[in-house]
Write a protein that holds these residues in place. Structure first.
Motif, PDB file in Angstrom:
ATOM      1  N   UNK A   1       0.923  -1.229   0.073  1.00  0.00           N
ATOM      2  CA  UNK A   1       0.001   0.100  -0.069  1.00  0.00           C
ATOM      3  C   UNK A   1       0.724   1.095   0.110  1.00  0.00           C
ATOM      4  N   UNK A   2       2.003   1.453   1.069  1.00  0.00           N
ATOM      5  CA  UNK A   2       2.800   2.467   0.747  1.00  0.00           C
ATOM      6  C   UNK A   2       3.538   2.751  -0.797  1.00  0.00           C
ATOM      7  N   UNK A   3       3.626   1.559  -1.491  1.00  0.00           N
ATOM      8  CA  UNK A   3       4.230   1.609  -2.902  1.00  0.00           C
ATOM      9  C   UNK A   3       3.310   2.215  -3.478  1.00  0.00           C
ATOM     10  N   UNK A   4       1.991   1.898  -3.550  1.00  0.00           N
ATOM     11  CA  UNK A   4       0.914   2.232  -4.568  1.00  0.00           C
ATOM     12  C   UNK A   4       0.338   3.658  -4.085  1.00  0.00           C
ATOM     13  N   UNK A   5       0.666   4.056  -2.880  1.00  0.00           N
ATOM     14  CA  UNK A   5       0.435   5.685  -2.486  1.00  0.00           C
ATOM     15  C   UNK A   5       1.467   6.633  -3.155  1.00  0.00           C
ATOM     16  N   UNK A   6       2.728   6.023  -3.271  1.00  0.00           N
ATOM     17  CA  UNK A   6       3.756   6.949  -3.861  1.00  0.00           C
ATOM     18  C   UNK A   6       3.682   6.815  -5.478  1.00  0.00           C
ATOM     19  N   UNK A   7       3.764   5.609  -5.947  1.00  0.00           N
ATOM     20  CA  UNK A   7       3.920   5.350  -7.305  1.00  0.00           C
ATOM     21  C   UNK A   7       2.472   4.951  -8.240  1.00  0.00           C
ATOM     22  N   UNK A   8       1.606   4.923  -7.482  1.00  0.00           N
ATOM     23  CA  UNK A   8       0.146   4.535  -8.060  1.00  0.00           C
ATOM     24  C   UNK A   8      -0.240   3.204  -8.008  1.00  0.00           C
ATOM     25  N   UNK A   9      -1.407   2.799  -8.758  1.00  0.00           N
ATOM     26  CA  UNK A   9      -1.994   1.549  -8.527  1.00  0.00           C
ATOM     27  C   UNK A   9      -1.504   0.706  -9.628  1.00  0.00           C
ATOM     28  N   UNK A  10      -1.057   1.257 -10.661  1.00  0.00           N
ATOM     29  CA  UNK A  10      -0.530   0.669 -11.990  1.00  0.00           C
ATOM     30  C   UNK A  10       0.888   0.120 -11.681  1.00  0.00           C
ATOM     31  N   UNK A  11       1.360   0.249 -10.475  1.00  0.00           N
ATOM     32  CA  UNK A  11       2.899  -0.214 -10.210  1.00  0.00           C
ATOM     33  C   UNK A  11       2.843  -1.578 -10.255  1.00  0.00           C
ATOM     34  N   UNK A  12       3.901  -2.348 -10.764  1.00  0.00           N
ATOM     35  CA  UNK A  12       3.966  -3.757 -10.921  1.00  0.00           C
ATOM     36  C   UNK A  12       4.448  -4.168  -9.312  1.00  0.00           C
ATOM     37  N   UNK A  13       3.911  -4.966  -8.436  1.00  0.00           N
ATOM     38  CA  UNK A  13       4.316  -5.345  -7.300  1.00  0.00           C
ATOM     39  C   UNK A  13       4.270  -6.791  -7.133  1.00  0.00           C
ATOM     40  N   UNK A  14       5.055  -7.461  -6.532  1.00  0.00           N
ATOM     41  CA  UNK A  14       5.260  -8.775  -5.770  1.00  0.00           C
ATOM     42  C   UNK A  14       5.542  -8.803  -4.312  1.00  0.00           C
TER      43      UNK A  14
END
Length: 372
Positions: free
Chosen positions: A166-179
């Motif tokens: 959620x921290x990554x999405x908050x900064x870089x957006x919901x389209x970020x590729x996350x594992x």
């Protein structure tokens, strides 16, 4: 032939002062070296040290049992990394930091110029609110510019839990590729019993001495008590912050001692001598030291800025909001009042929790998927 993984990390063994990030990479390698060939690029010295490691070959690859590593001197670092990236291919490039100039930002620029797609970055909690609150203006500018320039467009983010995702999405957006793959912990329990007398309490603080770890908060709590001792371990990362700590200790006659750093092989046996581990951290995305404390049988008195929750329900400690100073004080009073049999129950529960909940095969399999 195994896939080749190139890891960038500012500090690695024999260094140990950087704490958790070194343990994270060590545990990945120890768990997955049969599946991947790991290559590590790191610096030639420990954190805040002015000289290179003794008796180590520098600026050349060294073959170890489970990985290969190169320790780069400051005058060699940037050019060597750039040349190596341009001339050698890997299946994955793994960065163990977000803001490191020499071991993330500059190498990533080189990879972007080559249009590499197989890049993984582990922020290691650096995008958490508590972490971003330290030097916030500088970090905000950097993150804003990086997004404008699409600096991280080819990156897969390694989140260690849903909170970090959620921290990554908050900064870089919901389209970020996350594992998502939790940190791997490798724990060996060696149970030890210690005496606990009512109205006596021995606490331990073990972490880097810096604003993020929040030692001053502990010292301000201890102004209220006469029968609590605190031993402080860890590298002094911020000397000015440490001076403020010493001033509080001296002016309030707090029973606190600085005991230096702990060699990694001695961490569990050292922590096992204390009743509770206290860490009012501003942010931890995992907190290897928290698991080390539990492995040593230390109950936890920590902030709620870590992924470790419901500690009181598990009867292994408490996670407390930093704004609730009264709850921290009442918790310390409760710990002071414990008789030995009551304390032994908490210690046994710590050992049980580590035995049943840590060392899960799930974390290893999730990390394996991260690299495939």
């Amino acid at each position: 032939m195994n896939p080749k993984i190139l890891i960038f990390i500012d500090w690695f063994t024999p260094g140990f002062k950087a704490g958790g990030p070194i343990k994270s990479i060590t545990n990945i390698i120890n768990s997955l070296s049969d599946n991947f060939d790991f290559y590590i690029i790191t610096s030639d010295r420990d954190i805040n040290e002015e000289s290179s490691y003794k008796n180590l070959k520098l600026n050349s690859w060294i073959s170890k049992e489970k990985y290969s590593i190169i320790y780069l001197t400051p005058d060699t670092c940037n050019k060597w990394i750039s040349d190596h990236i341009n001339n050698t291919d890997y299946d994955k490039y793994y960065f163990n930091s977000l803001f490191s100039k020499n071991f993330t930002i500059k190498p990533l620029l080189t990879l972007n110029k080559l249009s590499k797609q197989n890049i993984i970055i582990a922020p290691r909690g650096m995008l958490g609110k508590g972490a971003l609150s330290i030097k916030p203006f500088k970090k905000k500018i950097f993150l804003t510019i990086s997004k404008i320039l699409s600096y991280y467009k080819n990156v897969t983010w390694h989140a260690t839990n849903e909170g970090e995702k959620n921290d990554i999405i908050a900064v870089f957006g919901y389209k970020s590729k996350i594992k998502t793959a939790s940190n791997i912990s490798i724990c060996v329990i060696d149970e030890k019993r210690i005496s606990k007398v009512k109205e006596e309490l021995n606490l331990v603080f073990f972490s880097r001495i810096s604003p993020k770890k929040n030692l001053i908060y502990v010292l301000n709590l201890l102004k209220e008590f006469n029968h609590i001792s605190l031993d402080i371990y860890g590298s002094i990362e911020d000397k000015n912050y440490w001076k403020k700590c010493l001033k509080i200790i001296d002016s309030n006659k707090i029973n606190a001692q600085y005991k230096g750093e702990i060699n990694p092989i001695d961490v569990t046996t050292t922590l096992a001598n204390y009743h509770f581990f206290i860490l009012p951290t501003l942010h931890e995305n995992y907190g290897h030291v928290i698991i080390e404390a539990l492995t040593a049988g230390c109950g936890l008195i920590i902030s709620n800025n870590t992924p470790w929750e419901n500690l009181s329900e598990k009867h292994i400690g408490w996670e407390i909001n930093l704004n609730d100073n009264a709850k921290f004080i009442n918790t310390l009073r409760h710990c002071l009042s414990l008789e030995e049999n009551e304390y032994d129950t908490i210690r046994n529960n710590c050992y049980k929790f580590v035995s049943e909940e840590i060392n899960s095969i799930t974390e290893i399999e999730d990390t394996k998927k991260l690299f495939t």
